[in-house]
Design an enzyme around this catalytic site. Structure first.
Site: not given
Ligand code: F6R
Length: 349
Positions: A55-56, A97, A99, A102, A149, A234, A250, A341
């Site tokens: 999502g980031s 990121s 959170s 990541t 996301r 998701e 293609h 994770k």
């Molecule tokens: C969860 C989501 C995931 C996170 C990914 C990276 O809602 O969208 O795709 O974005 O796991 O985590 P962040 O974005 O926190 O770095």
């Protein structure tokens, strides 16, 4: 279930995803107002590298899509550990990121520092915020509490301010205003209070039903097709396929001449500004697909690139929300992703 029953939606949506999506225009406005921690100019870079995942990274895709027609500096989106070999002291690396936890993005930040890139951090906290403090990086601190996301506004708009500080104007103020006012109207049309008869997202979710969604964009909307795929995966926990014209002409097009065993439904993401050659391709592709399965079309709204792309992104967010509801699933939770994770962090296997 009927998508027009508020009580039924509340039963599957205990985390209030629908409230977060309804607040998306307000989130975008709050994000526009966020400023980088250090004022003053940044050096004009040779390249901009946005490092992020999931999502980031979607914020990076939107930035790259807007920058293509505007900048003479490349914007690359890096999904993974480290950084591409080209990254060096002349480049701006935005580590993104939500959170801040990541591992791939933390690794990109460390590599950027080792290579003496100009590193800017955008995060709501975690280890990335700590790293930014330790190294006195220019940073943007985001409010927490959202699913990454669902925080696209926060993950996109602050990058515009960072790039402006580096003398790179990707989206002009008037284009931002257009995009924001477009989101207000669209959100009213797509939110749960708007009945199925006039709600494009509810109708698309019903058309998708139990079928595998196949989403095709064009040159401008190809990255949005990928965003639909990840939101469907998701939020609605359903496998989805994404592709883009002209490239799919293609290779993937061959599939549509063969017998397809699965039940599919195709959504074509059309751009009101698409070139006539692309329109011809969509017409032919649509004819071919319609011999096999259902096809819907969704069109961009607005004039500027940002307004147009955001309009389809928001439609995809709501469509995946309603599809989750139809499938009786909580659109907020991503338990498999979370447990994966956790297993990686545990390190015992
Ligand atoms: C969860 C989501 C995931 C996170 C990914 C990276 O809602 O969208 O795709 O974005 O796991 O985590 P962040 O974005 O926190 O770095």
């Amino acid at each position: 279930m009927t998508l027009d029953d508020p009580a039924a939606l509340a039963r599957i949506d205990s985390h209030d995803t629908r409230g977060v999506l309804t607040d998306f225009p307000a989130q975008c406005r709050a994000a526009v107002a966020l400023a980088p921690s250090t004022s003053g100019p940044l050096p004009r870079p040779r390249a901009v590298i946005v490092a992020g995942m999931g999502g980031s990274a979607a914020g990076g895709d939107l930035l790259a899509a807007c920058a293509t027609e505007r900048l003479d500096v490349p914007v690359l989106v890096h999904r993974g550990y480290g950084l591409p070999t080209l990254a060096g002291a002349a480049d701006l690396v935005i580590v993104l990121s939500y959170s801040g936890e990541t591992v791939e993005t933390l690794s990109a930040a460390t590599t950027g520092l080792e290579r003496r890139c100009r590193v800017v951090a955008i995060t709501s906290g975690g280890r990335l915020a700590a790293l930014a403090r330790r190294h006195r990086l220019t940073s943007v601190t985001l409010p927490g509490g959202l699913m990454p996301r669902m925080a696209l506004g926060y993950l996109f708009f602050p990058m515009l301010a960072v790039l402006r500080a580096a003398d790179l104007v990707v989206v002009k103020d008037a284009e931002i205003d257009e995009a924001l006012s477009g989101l207000d109207g669209l959100t009213r049309e797509l939110a749960p209070g708007s009945p199925t008869a006039v709600n494009e997202a509810k109708r698309l979710a019903l058309a998708l039903g139990d079928r595998v969604p196949v989403i095709y964009g064009g040159p401008a909307t190809g990255p949005v097709a990928y965003r639909w795929k990840t939101d469907l995966e998701e939020n609605a926990k359903c496998l989805a396929v994404a592709g883009a014209l002209p490239e799919m002409n293609h290779n993937e097009i061959e599939v549509w001449g063969a017998r397809i065993p699965q039940a599919l439904h195709v959504v074509l993401l059309r751009d009101a500004h698409e070139d006539v050659e692309i329109s011809r391709r969509f017409t032919l592709v649509r004819e071919l697909i319609a011999r096999q399965t259902g096809v819907s079309e969704a069109w961009t709204r607005g004039t500027g690139t940002l307004a147009r792309l955001l309009s389809l992104i928001v439609l995809g967010q709501w469509t995946s929300f309603y599809l989750a509801a139809l499938r009786g699933l909580d659109p907020w939770a991503v338990p498999v992703l979370d447990s994966f994770k956790a297993q990686l962090a545990d390190g015992s296997r």
